[in-house]
Design an enzyme around this catalytic site. Structure first.
Site, PDB file in Angstrom:
ATOM      1  N   ARG A  48       7.576 -27.335 -17.016  1.00 17.78           N
ATOM      2  CA  ARG A  48       8.344 -28.388 -17.684  1.00 17.78           C
ATOM      3  C   ARG A  48       7.530 -29.604 -18.118  1.00 17.78           C
ATOM      4  NH1 ARG A  48      14.100 -29.707 -15.840  1.00 17.78           N
ATOM      5  NH2 ARG A  48      13.019 -31.156 -14.461  1.00 17.78           N
ATOM      6  N   ASP A  49       6.227 -29.562 -17.976  1.00 15.32           N
ATOM      7  CA  ASP A  49       5.391 -30.645 -18.521  1.00 15.32           C
ATOM      8  C   ASP A  49       4.034 -30.075 -18.925  1.00 15.32           C
ATOM      9  OD1 ASP A  49       4.710 -33.159 -19.395  1.00 15.32           O
ATOM     10  OD2 ASP A  49       4.166 -33.920 -17.407  1.00 15.32           O
ATOM     11  N   ILE A  50       4.081 -29.075 -19.793  1.00 11.52           N
ATOM     12  CA  ILE A  50       2.866 -28.427 -20.268  1.00 11.52           C
ATOM     13  C   ILE A  50       2.160 -29.341 -21.266  1.00 11.52           C
ATOM     14  CG2 ILE A  50       1.969 -26.462 -21.588  1.00 11.52           C
ATOM     15  CD1 ILE A  50       2.877 -25.643 -18.832  1.00 11.52           C
ATOM     16  N   ASN A  54      -2.573 -31.370 -17.921  1.00 11.89           N
ATOM     17  CA  ASN A  54      -2.100 -30.593 -16.774  1.00 11.89           C
ATOM     18  C   ASN A  54      -2.731 -29.207 -16.684  1.00 11.89           C
ATOM     19  OD1 ASN A  54      -0.571 -32.647 -15.751  1.00 11.89           O
ATOM     20  ND2 ASN A  54       1.338 -31.977 -16.714  1.00 11.89           N
TER      21      ASN A  54
END
Length: 223
Positions: A48-50, A54
């Protein structure tokens, strides 16, 4: 729990390479990044935070391997004793990083596996082109403008001057249904076939490795 020391993030390395990755480097990264996202999904979680920050390279003997990090926004998509897929819903708050998040995430739609892969598609275009069309938007209504651009720009336009495989990747991810399992292998194979067609050698030499080698060669001999 064993903590592993990692190397720089892909965003750090992109800046180090003057915001320009070669096609070879992008393909080497992309195939591993799909692997990592698939592994997370197989564990029944969404990241959910590609984004480039990251993903990080390993260190020492594993400095050619890509790692996915920062699971602060991760959540399950399989829930309950019956192990069912989370239901579709709207009205959520925005999730992730606007530059790379899917339009679904920005509109507050419940996320699923497709959204992690859409974000990866935006990252790959960012690496190839140096920027995305919605970068730099400021002021009131910025998110709405980003959503409009992401929904209106066709993959062929976004991936202009890039190999067709990238537009095909994004087109596939954008039409995935909410609960549909992505065909990770087909996505990976498409990029692998492009790698082979370009006659690249899988030698784990990335752009930053070449820069480091050039710097060493140009440095004066130790006396």
């Amino acid at each position: 729990m064993v903590m592993e020391l990692l190397g720089p993030s892909l965003e750090d390395l992109f800046q180090y390479c003057s915001r320009s990755f070669s096609l070879k480097t992008v393909l080497l990264l992309a195939m591993q990044m799909i692997d990592r996202i698939e592994h997370v999904h197989n564990k029944e979680y969404l990241h959910r935070d590609i984004k480039p920050d990251n993903f990080a390279m390993g260190s020492s003997a594993r400095d050619n391997q890509v790692y996915i990090i920062d699971f602060g926004l991760a959540d399950r998509y399989i829930i309950g004793l019956e192990r069912v897929h989370i239901p579709f819903k709207t009205g959520n708050s925005m999730t992730g990083t606007a530059r790379y998040s899917s339009a679904n995430a920005l509109r507050g739609v419940e996320l699923s596996r497709r959204d992690d892969l859409i974000s990866l598609g935006y990252i790959l275009i960012y690496f190839l082109r140096g920027q995305l069309p919605w970068q730099g938007l400021i002021g009131p209504g910025r998110i709405e403008k980003v959503i409009e651009m992401k929904q209106s720009i066709k993959p062929e336009e976004l991936c202009k001057d890039c190999p067709n495989e990238f537009a095909e990747y994004l087109s596939y991810c954008l039409i995935l249904k909410f609960k549909m399992k992505p065909d990770y292998e087909t996505l990976r194979r498409s990029l692998s076939d492009l790698f082979t067609r370009m006659k690249y050698v899988n030698d784990n030499i990335y752009d930053w490795n070449k820069i480091n080698t050039d710097k060493k060669e140009k440095s004066p001999d130790d006396k």
